[in-house]
Design an enzyme around this catalytic site. Sequence first.
Site, mmCIF file in Angstrom:
data_model
loop_
_atom_site.group_PDB
_atom_site.id
_atom_site.type_symbol
_atom_site.label_atom_id
_atom_site.label_comp_id
_atom_site.label_asym_id
_atom_site.label_seq_id
_atom_site.Cartn_x
_atom_site.Cartn_y
_atom_site.Cartn_z
ATOM 1 N N ASP A 160 0.813 -1.224 0.000
ATOM 2 C CA ASP A 160 0.000 0.000 0.000
ATOM 3 C C ASP A 160 0.841 1.266 0.000
ATOM 4 O O ASP A 160 2.031 1.253 0.333
ATOM 5 C CB ASP A 160 -0.971 -0.001 1.193
ATOM 6 N N GLU A 168 0.234 -1.615 5.699
ATOM 7 C CA GLU A 168 1.288 -1.100 6.580
ATOM 8 C C GLU A 168 1.103 0.372 6.902
ATOM 9 O O GLU A 168 1.339 0.816 8.033
ATOM 10 C CB GLU A 168 2.662 -1.329 5.929
HETATM 11 ZN ZN ZN Z 1 6.809 2.158 3.997
#
Ligand code: ZN
Length: 396
Positions: A90, A152
């Site tokens: 992401d 993340e």
């Molecule tokens: Zn990163």
Amino acid sequence: MEGDDMNLKDIQQKLMTQEEDSIKLLKRFVEIESFSYDKQGIDNLCRVITNIFQELPVSIEELQEETLGNHLRITYGEGNRQITILSHLDTVYPRGTLEIMPFRLDGNKVSGPGVYDMKVSYVMMYHLFKLLRENKGPGDDVRIVWLLTSDEEIGSPSGKHHVYREADKSEVILVLEPTGGDGALKTSRKGGGKFRIEVKGISAHAGVNPEEGANAIEELVYQISKIAALADSSKGTSINTGEIRGGTLFNVVAEHAVAEVDVRVLIPSEAERIENAFKSLTVNNPKTSLSVEGSIYRPPMIRTDKTGVLFNLACAVAEEIGLTLSEVMTGGGSDGNYAASRGVPVLDGLGVVGGYAHSPEEFLWKDTIAERTSLLYGLVLSLIRKQHWHIDNIVN
Ligand SMILES: [Zn+2]
């Protein structure tokens, strides 16, 4: 390196001659937008990565998610000793960002959304697997697991469970997050979390009957000053009230007010102190009421002796390509925090050199792709062969 291998300097040279291919590959990854909440975008990226890596001797598993994007787990080798490498799929850029922030190559500078944090890491892994294949693979007793989480940038609410699972099976974890600004590796990271303080007051006319009201904004300001005092820079603990909302009109006693607070800690005991302090907040004005939500969900990544050994190994490998490495602590979190909390040695910041992650200026220096990929290759090879470094010293 062993006698029959190319030395790392040659590897770096070879990767330099493949720079055009690296950039083409990077462009493909960057041009699939993959904002953390964009499941379709992330799942598309999974498909493209799968297609490209399929030609290599790896096994690819797409870890399904219902609402978030899928994660990817790519494994090379079938040995019992596991070395885990972490990336994430992401970015912080919503779909459409590419129109105002296109992929750009300008001399040695490459820019675009997520180029540096951390789509370039897929290019590094592509080369790493190819180099390993040319060099007889990871051997009989090692497997390399490359885990790409999809969430993340929003704290890995789902991805962290996969990180824990792999960390528990691993000798070491290497994280391909960007380097520190000047190319430093990251050997410790602050942990952190988020809190929300909500105050309910009683609305009243500011001129007619203010004494019947209870001002939620005033109460919130009182609470904010109390939590600001919890910061302790000598211990690396910081508190930032980054957002407040509340009230309706200047002449109305405010019935409602909310604050959103970011907390960073370097020491585990500080996480506990801060969480307890938030939990035990009490109202100043008894006519108001208070609700507090939140936690410190990302544990600090602490620099242990094992981290030091791993960093020294990286330094020894880097010397082979004439590179002197330094290390830094950073206030930003990564999946490295979750991995380290399981007691496995983690080396983070093994990505490329560049800057301005999470901003319209995000960029990387093109020539560091070859540099950092050869560093990664040398490091992985040393870990596989237990060269330079006695893995038994740090693996329980
Ligand atoms: Zn990163």
